[in-house]
Design a protein around this motif. Structure first.
Motif, PDB file in Angstrom:
ATOM      1  N   GLY A  21     -85.277 -15.650  11.631  1.00  0.00           N
ATOM      2  CA  GLY A  21     -85.302 -16.478  10.430  1.00  0.00           C
ATOM      3  C   GLY A  21     -84.270 -17.588  10.420  1.00  0.00           C
ATOM      4  N   SER A  22     -83.064 -17.332  10.949  1.00  0.00           N
ATOM      5  CA  SER A  22     -82.019 -18.362  10.991  1.00  0.00           C
ATOM      6  C   SER A  22     -82.387 -19.477  11.963  1.00  0.00           C
ATOM      7  N   ALA A  23     -83.077 -19.098  13.052  1.00  0.00           N
ATOM      8  CA  ALA A  23     -83.483 -20.096  14.046  1.00  0.00           C
ATOM      9  C   ALA A  23     -84.585 -21.001  13.502  1.00  0.00           C
ATOM     10  N   TYR A  24     -85.505 -20.412  12.757  1.00  0.00           N
ATOM     11  CA  TYR A  24     -86.634 -21.180  12.222  1.00  0.00           C
ATOM     12  C   TYR A  24     -86.815 -20.879  10.735  1.00  0.00           C
ATOM     13  N   PRO A  25     -85.886 -21.353   9.902  1.00  0.00           N
ATOM     14  CA  PRO A  25     -85.993 -21.072   8.464  1.00  0.00           C
ATOM     15  C   PRO A  25     -87.228 -21.716   7.837  1.00  0.00           C
ATOM     16  N   GLU A  26     -87.814 -22.722   8.550  1.00  0.00           N
ATOM     17  CA  GLU A  26     -89.020 -23.379   8.042  1.00  0.00           C
ATOM     18  C   GLU A  26     -90.262 -22.500   8.162  1.00  0.00           C
ATOM     19  N   LEU A  27     -90.159 -21.426   8.938  1.00  0.00           N
ATOM     20  CA  LEU A  27     -91.297 -20.544   9.209  1.00  0.00           C
ATOM     21  C   LEU A  27     -92.034 -20.183   7.924  1.00  0.00           C
ATOM     22  N   LEU A  28     -93.329 -20.419   7.904  1.00  0.00           N
ATOM     23  CA  LEU A  28     -94.260 -20.053   6.817  1.00  0.00           C
ATOM     24  C   LEU A  28     -94.239 -20.999   5.619  1.00  0.00           C
ATOM     25  N   PHE A  29     -93.055 -21.476   5.197  1.00  0.00           N
ATOM     26  CA  PHE A  29     -93.002 -22.161   3.902  1.00  0.00           C
ATOM     27  C   PHE A  29     -92.600 -23.642   3.942  1.00  0.00           C
ATOM     28  N   PHE A  30     -91.964 -24.109   5.039  1.00  0.00           N
ATOM     29  CA  PHE A  30     -91.408 -25.461   5.031  1.00  0.00           C
ATOM     30  C   PHE A  30     -91.836 -26.248   6.268  1.00  0.00           C
ATOM     31  N   THR A  31     -91.620 -27.546   6.222  1.00  0.00           N
ATOM     32  CA  THR A  31     -91.924 -28.430   7.346  1.00  0.00           C
ATOM     33  C   THR A  31     -90.685 -28.596   8.211  1.00  0.00           C
ATOM     34  N   TRP A  50     -79.333 -25.784  18.243  1.00  0.00           N
ATOM     35  CA  TRP A  50     -78.778 -24.811  17.295  1.00  0.00           C
ATOM     36  C   TRP A  50     -79.779 -23.705  16.981  1.00  0.00           C
ATOM     37  N   ARG A  51     -81.071 -24.036  17.017  1.00  0.00           N
ATOM     38  CA  ARG A  51     -82.108 -23.025  16.765  1.00  0.00           C
ATOM     39  C   ARG A  51     -82.132 -21.992  17.891  1.00  0.00           C
ATOM     40  N   MET A  52     -81.994 -22.479  19.124  1.00  0.00           N
ATOM     41  CA  MET A  52     -81.985 -21.575  20.279  1.00  0.00           C
ATOM     42  C   MET A  52     -80.775 -20.643  20.228  1.00  0.00           C
ATOM     43  N   MET A  53     -79.653 -21.163  19.726  1.00  0.00           N
ATOM     44  CA  MET A  53     -78.441 -20.341  19.609  1.00  0.00           C
ATOM     45  C   MET A  53     -78.689 -19.147  18.695  1.00  0.00           C
ATOM     46  N   PHE A  54     -79.277 -19.395  17.527  1.00  0.00           N
ATOM     47  CA  PHE A  54     -79.561 -18.298  16.589  1.00  0.00           C
ATOM     48  C   PHE A  54     -80.633 -17.352  17.150  1.00  0.00           C
ATOM     49  N   ALA A  55     -81.685 -17.919  17.755  1.00  0.00           N
ATOM     50  CA  ALA A  55     -82.793 -17.095  18.255  1.00  0.00           C
ATOM     51  C   ALA A  55     -82.361 -16.156  19.375  1.00  0.00           C
ATOM     52  N   SER A  56     -81.334 -16.544  20.151  1.00  0.00           N
ATOM     53  CA  SER A  56     -80.900 -15.720  21.281  1.00  0.00           C
ATOM     54  C   SER A  56     -80.423 -14.341  20.847  1.00  0.00           C
ATOM     55  N   GLU A  57     -80.034 -14.196  19.580  1.00  0.00           N
ATOM     56  CA  GLU A  57     -79.537 -12.900  19.096  1.00  0.00           C
ATOM     57  C   GLU A  57     -80.637 -11.840  19.049  1.00  0.00           C
ATOM     58  N   ALA A  58     -81.887 -12.264  19.042  1.00  0.00           N
ATOM     59  CA  ALA A  58     -83.000 -11.307  18.960  1.00  0.00           C
ATOM     60  C   ALA A  58     -83.019 -10.359  20.160  1.00  0.00           C
TER      61      ALA A  58
END
Length: 472
Positions: A96-106, A188-196
């Motif tokens: 969610g932190s990597a892609y906060p736009e997921l589902l609801f935003f552009t 910055w998105r890749m940085m957050f996503a790497s935690e998965a």
């Protein structure tokens, strides 16, 4: 046979310390993304430095919530299930932190609603951190034999620092050779996503470890507790340990202050001082501090790696010495080193002489913290509270720690705008006060079982009550 038992203890400890690794990973990943978040949200929406500071520190709100909930969850559902919940929250937050736009935003269009959504995802991860930061040391402390408990609980701090070091490498690797625009858009998105990745590993491995014997006894599952104890000790020692644990639950009610107010206050103040010395300012804002020294962006991230390596080395020193020299001496030595480091940084800030000397003093400061207050506070708060109140007392201490962390981290940008010298001078003052507090009030816990420490505390409480009755 003895070797097998040692391997078993180490195996379940290492799984639990993945919670510490994710704690470090989640809290330090923001250091690489912090300036990109400012460009994307703060600059894009024309927000103040205070709002940016609150965004950078928003996960800490979740940490406070997670810390407060940890006592209820670990007591009601067990240490293991609480760690499983934390792993799930880490996973959700990473995506969610990597892609906060997921589902609801552009994507690429910052709005106030998107900023709130991003912060909510960070808070979810923070709840995971709060749960893991409280329960992982409890878990390790409750399965570890007394003669190596300090080292094993300190491994959790090593995992925290190692998690930070890993994410420093990850952030540097993502940003290296890339344009600032690319990092602000995608990096910055890749940085957050790497935690998965570590979050998923933690979740899967938790299904392979047992519940702690002390929690099982609290649920009247003595046979199950005995099975775990016989994998840790020989049969005679396992029976003796089970008897001690049962006695500790039989002799006291589980009210928070049933063992006295001072022990709870000591736990809280240990946690608060650990944050008021300013360590997370150095960790969260490290690249920005190094940029102020003239380093380019990817070079500043590389300097955080150097700092991370120093942190790992000095955490190892703490692990090797905590059961040898004791908790108090290391804390006092660490306070002196931190004070020296922060006095040096404050002096250079007043003189407006930011340069390589600043890096040296920051390293002195962080190294001193990592060989003392970093790991030892977690060891102490996993040890000093009796079995009956451990879950709720640790929860309060950890929540206080995260509240202090949030206050220090979110106010840093505003304080620096006022005066860098006074900001670092404040952290130096806190370092001095932390050493005096330990010298005067903190008990030594080296080499004693959790039940022995509880009996000492009980006897001390009884003696104080007798004194009061005689005085009357």
């Amino acid at each position: 046979m003895k070797k097998n038992k040692s391997l078993y203890i180490i195996m379940i400890t290492l799984v639990a310390t993945l919670g510490g690794l994710l704690f470090g990973y989640d809290t330090a990943v923001i250091s690489g993304a912090e300036s990109s978040l400012q460009a994307y949200f703060a600059d894009g929406l024309n927000l103040s430095s205070l709002v940016h500071g609150l965004t950078v520190s928003s996960a800490l709100i979740g940490c406070i919530i997670g810390g407060l909930l940890s006592g209820y969850f670990s007591t009601r559902f067990g240490r293991k299930r609480t760690l499983i919940l934390a792993a799930v929250l880490f996973l959700l937050s990473a995506i969610g932190s990597a892609y906060p736009e997921l589902l609801f935003f552009t994507a690429g269009e910052p709005t106030y609603s998107l900023l709130i959504t991003f912060n909510l995802y960070r808070i979810i991860g923070g709840i995971g951190v709060g749960l893991a930061s409280a329960v992982a040391p409890i878990y390790i402390g409750e399965v570890a034999p007394s003669h190596i408990r300090g080292r094993l609980v300190s491994l959790n701090q090593f995992a925290i620092i190692f998690g930070m070091l890993v994410v420093y490498f990850v952030n540097w690797g993502i940003a290296r050779g890339q344009t600032e625009a690319w990092v602000n858009d995608i990096g910055w998105r890749m940085m957050f996503a790497s935690e998965a990745i570590p979050a998923l590993l933690f979740l899967l491995l938790l299904f392979l470890v047992p519940e702690t014997p002390r929690y099982l006894v609290s649920q009247q599952k003595n046979d199950e507790a005995m099975k775990i104890l016989t994998r840790i000790y020989d049969t005679t020692m396992a029976k003796a340990t089970l008897y001690e644990i049962k006695q500790s639950f039989d002799t006291k009610k589980g009210k928070l202050f049933s063992y006295g107010v001072p022990i709870v206050v000591i736990g809280i103040l240990l946690s608060v001082f650990q944050q008021f010395v300013g360590i997370n300012v150095a960790l969260y804002y490290a690249p920005r501090i190094f940029e102020s020294m003239g380093a380019a962006r990817d070079a500043s991230m590389f300097q955080t790696i150097i700092m991370g390596l120093v942190n790992v080395v000095f955490t190892i020193i703490a692990i090797l010495t905590v059961d040898k020299f004791g908790r108090k001496p290391l804390l006092i030595i660490g306070s002196i080193g931190m004070a020296i480091g922060m006095i040096g940084v404050a002096g250079l800030a007043f003189a407006n002489a930011i340069g390589i000397a600043t890096l040296v003093f920051i390293i002195i400061y962080t190294a001193s913290f990592m060989m003392s207050w970093g790991p030892i506070v977690w060891v102490l708060i996993s040890e000093i509270f009796p079995n009956k109140i451990r879950g709720q007392a640790v929860a309060i201490a950890v929540a206080a720690q995260w509240a202090a962390n949030y206050f220090i981290s979110s106010t840093y940008p505003m304080m620096m705008e006022f005066s860098g010298g006074l900001t670092y001078g404040f952290y130096a003052l806190m370092s001095i006060l932390s050493g005096l507090f330990v010298w005067k009030f903190v008990p030594e816990t080296k080499g004693r079982s959790l039940e022995e420490l509880e009996m000492i505390l009980k006897n001390k409480r009884s003696a104080e009550e007798k004194k009061r009755s005689y005085a009357q």
